[in-house]
Design a protein around this motif. Structure first.
Motif, PDB file in Angstrom:
ATOM      1  N   THR A  32      -7.755   2.949   9.659  1.00 17.36           N
ATOM      2  CA  THR A  32      -6.388   2.527   9.952  1.00 17.36           C
ATOM      3  C   THR A  32      -5.516   2.798   8.737  1.00 17.36           C
ATOM      4  O   THR A  32      -5.916   2.507   7.601  1.00 17.36           O
ATOM      5  CB  THR A  32      -6.348   1.031  10.309  1.00 17.36           C
ATOM      6  OG1 THR A  32      -7.269   0.783  11.384  1.00 17.36           O
ATOM      7  CG2 THR A  32      -4.956   0.618  10.756  1.00 17.36           C
ATOM      8  N   PHE A  33      -4.331   3.336   8.981  1.00 20.32           N
ATOM      9  CA  PHE A  33      -3.461   3.768   7.889  1.00 20.32           C
ATOM     10  C   PHE A  33      -2.050   3.211   8.062  1.00 20.32           C
ATOM     11  O   PHE A  33      -1.616   2.903   9.188  1.00 20.32           O
ATOM     12  CB  PHE A  33      -3.407   5.293   7.835  1.00 20.32           C
ATOM     13  CG  PHE A  33      -4.746   5.941   7.603  1.00 20.32           C
ATOM     14  CD1 PHE A  33      -5.121   6.340   6.326  1.00 20.32           C
ATOM     15  CD2 PHE A  33      -5.630   6.136   8.650  1.00 20.32           C
ATOM     16  CE1 PHE A  33      -6.364   6.920   6.098  1.00 20.32           C
ATOM     17  CE2 PHE A  33      -6.874   6.717   8.431  1.00 20.32           C
ATOM     18  CZ  PHE A  33      -7.239   7.110   7.154  1.00 20.32           C
ATOM     19  N   VAL A  34      -1.345   3.097   6.955  1.00 22.71           N
ATOM     20  CA  VAL A  34       0.056   2.665   6.990  1.00 22.71           C
ATOM     21  C   VAL A  34       0.882   3.769   7.654  1.00 22.71           C
ATOM     22  O   VAL A  34       0.821   4.927   7.235  1.00 22.71           O
ATOM     23  CB  VAL A  34       0.586   2.380   5.576  1.00 22.71           C
ATOM     24  CG1 VAL A  34       2.055   1.947   5.630  1.00 22.71           C
ATOM     25  CG2 VAL A  34      -0.267   1.311   4.893  1.00 22.71           C
ATOM     26  N   ALA A  35       1.602   3.416   8.686  1.00 22.01           N
ATOM     27  CA  ALA A  35       2.352   4.403   9.460  1.00 22.01           C
ATOM     28  C   ALA A  35       3.642   4.806   8.765  1.00 22.01           C
ATOM     29  O   ALA A  35       4.185   4.075   7.928  1.00 22.01           O
ATOM     30  CB  ALA A  35       2.683   3.846  10.840  1.00 22.01           C
ATOM     31  N   THR A  36       4.110   5.985   9.116  1.00 21.01           N
ATOM     32  CA  THR A  36       5.432   6.406   8.658  1.00 21.01           C
ATOM     33  C   THR A  36       6.488   5.594   9.395  1.00 21.01           C
ATOM     34  O   THR A  36       6.228   5.078  10.489  1.00 21.01           O
ATOM     35  CB  THR A  36       5.649   7.904   8.948  1.00 21.01           C
ATOM     36  OG1 THR A  36       5.472   8.136  10.355  1.00 21.01           O
ATOM     37  CG2 THR A  36       4.667   8.754   8.169  1.00 21.01           C
ATOM     38  N   ALA A  70      -4.622   4.146   3.281  1.00 24.66           N
ATOM     39  CA  ALA A  70      -5.640   3.590   4.170  1.00 24.66           C
ATOM     40  C   ALA A  70      -5.711   2.077   4.006  1.00 24.66           C
ATOM     41  O   ALA A  70      -5.651   1.553   2.890  1.00 24.66           O
ATOM     42  CB  ALA A  70      -7.002   4.201   3.852  1.00 24.66           C
ATOM     43  N   LEU A  71      -5.812   1.380   5.121  1.00 22.11           N
ATOM     44  CA  LEU A  71      -5.970  -0.068   5.098  1.00 22.11           C
ATOM     45  C   LEU A  71      -7.433  -0.384   4.776  1.00 22.11           C
ATOM     46  O   LEU A  71      -8.341   0.294   5.265  1.00 22.11           O
ATOM     47  CB  LEU A  71      -5.603  -0.648   6.465  1.00 22.11           C
ATOM     48  CG  LEU A  71      -5.423  -2.169   6.552  1.00 22.11           C
ATOM     49  CD1 LEU A  71      -4.154  -2.580   5.816  1.00 22.11           C
ATOM     50  CD2 LEU A  71      -5.350  -2.610   8.016  1.00 22.11           C
ATOM     51  N   PRO A  72      -7.690  -1.386   3.953  1.00 23.00           N
ATOM     52  CA  PRO A  72      -9.088  -1.758   3.682  1.00 23.00           C
ATOM     53  C   PRO A  72      -9.825  -2.069   4.982  1.00 23.00           C
ATOM     54  O   PRO A  72      -9.205  -2.445   5.984  1.00 23.00           O
ATOM     55  CB  PRO A  72      -8.949  -3.015   2.808  1.00 23.00           C
ATOM     56  CG  PRO A  72      -7.621  -2.858   2.143  1.00 23.00           C
ATOM     57  CD  PRO A  72      -6.744  -2.207   3.175  1.00 23.00           C
ATOM     58  N   PRO A  73     -11.152  -1.936   4.999  1.00 21.73           N
ATOM     59  CA  PRO A  73     -11.918  -2.210   6.210  1.00 21.73           C
ATOM     60  C   PRO A  73     -11.666  -3.611   6.751  1.00 21.73           C
ATOM     61  O   PRO A  73     -11.394  -4.549   5.984  1.00 21.73           O
ATOM     62  CB  PRO A  73     -13.375  -2.038   5.759  1.00 21.73           C
ATOM     63  CG  PRO A  73     -13.295  -1.113   4.595  1.00 21.73           C
ATOM     64  CD  PRO A  73     -12.010  -1.468   3.899  1.00 21.73           C
ATOM     65  N   LEU A 101       0.811  -1.214   0.000  1.00 18.98           N
ATOM     66  CA  LEU A 101       0.000   0.000   0.000  1.00 18.98           C
ATOM     67  C   LEU A 101       0.847   1.267   0.000  1.00 18.98           C
ATOM     68  O   LEU A 101       0.529   2.245  -0.655  1.00 18.98           O
ATOM     69  CB  LEU A 101      -0.934   0.006   1.221  1.00 18.98           C
ATOM     70  CG  LEU A 101      -2.092  -0.989   1.180  1.00 18.98           C
ATOM     71  CD1 LEU A 101      -2.815  -1.002   2.512  1.00 18.98           C
ATOM     72  CD2 LEU A 101      -3.050  -0.626   0.059  1.00 18.98           C
ATOM     73  N   GLY A 102       1.910   1.267   0.793  1.00 17.27           N
ATOM     74  CA  GLY A 102       2.758   2.448   0.871  1.00 17.27           C
ATOM     75  C   GLY A 102       2.362   3.361   2.021  1.00 17.27           C
ATOM     76  O   GLY A 102       1.230   3.333   2.521  1.00 17.27           O
ATOM     77  N   ARG A 133       3.640  -0.429  12.545  1.00 21.22           N
ATOM     78  CA  ARG A 133       3.465  -0.569  11.099  1.00 21.22           C
ATOM     79  C   ARG A 133       2.174   0.103  10.625  1.00 21.22           C
ATOM     80  O   ARG A 133       2.064   0.520   9.467  1.00 21.22           O
ATOM     81  CB  ARG A 133       3.439  -2.049  10.704  1.00 21.22           C
ATOM     82  CG  ARG A 133       4.672  -2.837  11.116  1.00 21.22           C
ATOM     83  CD  ARG A 133       5.918  -2.330  10.414  1.00 21.22           C
ATOM     84  NE  ARG A 133       5.870  -2.471   8.988  1.00 21.22           N
ATOM     85  CZ  ARG A 133       6.322  -3.533   8.318  1.00 21.22           C
ATOM     86  NH1 ARG A 133       6.881  -4.527   8.975  1.00 21.22           N
ATOM     87  NH2 ARG A 133       6.255  -3.582   6.999  1.00 21.22           N
ATOM     88  N   LEU A 134       1.183   0.157  11.520  1.00 23.18           N
ATOM     89  CA  LEU A 134      -0.093   0.785  11.206  1.00 23.18           C
ATOM     90  C   LEU A 134      -0.423   1.831  12.257  1.00 23.18           C
ATOM     91  O   LEU A 134       0.101   1.786  13.375  1.00 23.18           O
ATOM     92  CB  LEU A 134      -1.222  -0.262  11.176  1.00 23.18           C
ATOM     93  CG  LEU A 134      -1.163  -1.341  10.090  1.00 23.18           C
ATOM     94  CD1 LEU A 134      -2.261  -2.371  10.322  1.00 23.18           C
ATOM     95  CD2 LEU A 134      -1.277  -0.726   8.706  1.00 23.18           C
TER      96      LEU A 134
END
Length: 233
Positions: A64-68, A25-28, A20-21, A55-56
């Motif tokens: 929920t999103f991919v963290a920096t 956003a992570l899928p539901p 995702l990068g 990681r999230l």
């Protein structure tokens, strides 16, 4: 030995996250659970562990999103401000307390003073790019630094003040790192939950003659900060 299902799911989910990068956003949860063929409870456990791993990142009401990537701080006697800027981040501090208290037996031993003698206490929330990442409490003997409150901007670099204005030259330090659970107060200051893993650092710094300068207790969010040390034989 059987491997817990949520751990297997977590391992597979890492591949999704990497694809995702950063910031995506992570899928539901329900969608992922159906795709992976597992219960929502199992998927929720896997996601929670990836949040704890850094990681999230969950945003209330948003998803929920991919963290920096985590900030990696050196285990060294360097200024927090300078170390963060060297990595291209903007440091910040919020003062929680800047007062005096009587040293207990443990603190007196660390600072090589008599029990009950006054010490400066400087407690600050540490920020990186506007996000809270740590809570640092520094103790210094009032007898050694009687003018500290007059010369220090508590929102600025303590190390720069000590070296540039008070003539201190750091020699060496000892640091202990352990994992802990934050207290309700600490979790609130760091905008975290008590279930989030924390890294606790205890440091005593000395000058070239071996005289103690400071005793520091630093609590960092385990999902946002890591530490690196250079080891030599």
């Amino acid at each position: 030995m059987s491997v817990p299902l949520h751990f297997v799911v977590k391992t597979r989910l890492v591949e999704v996250v990497e694809g995702l990068g950063e910031g995506a956003a992570l899928p539901p949860e329900r969608v992922l659970a159906k795709e992976f063929g597992v219960s929502r409870w199992t998927m929720r456990q896997a996601i929670r562990e990836l949040i704890a791993d850094g990681r999230l990142r969950a945003r209330q009401g948003q998803g929920t999103f991919v963290a920096t990537p985590k900030l990696v701080q050196p285990l060294a006697l360097v200024s927090y401000t300078e170390a963060l800027r060297a990595q291209g981040h903007t440091p910040g501090r919020e003062v929680v307390a800047f007062d005096e208290l009587a040293a207990d037996a443990e603190l007196a031993e660390k600072l090589d003073i008599a029990e009950g003698e006054p010490v400066h206490r400087l407690e600050r929330v540490l920020f990186a790019d506007g996000q809270p990442i740590g809570l640092e409490t520094t103790y210094l003997a009032v007898e050694r630094f009687p003018t500290l409150k007059e010369v220090l901007d508590p929102t600025g670099s303590l190390y720069r003040c000590l070296t540039d204005q008070l003539g201190v030259r750091f020699g060496e330090g000892e640091e202990l790192v352990e994992t802990v659970i934050a207290t309700p107060r600490e979790a609130e200051l760091l905008k975290a939950t008590q279930s989030l893993p924390m890294l606790l650092l205890h440091r005593t710094s000395r000058d070239a003659s071996g005289r103690p300068i400071e005793a520091v207790r630093s609590l960092y969010r385990g999902d946002r900060v890591g530490f690196r040390a250079t080891l030599r034989p």
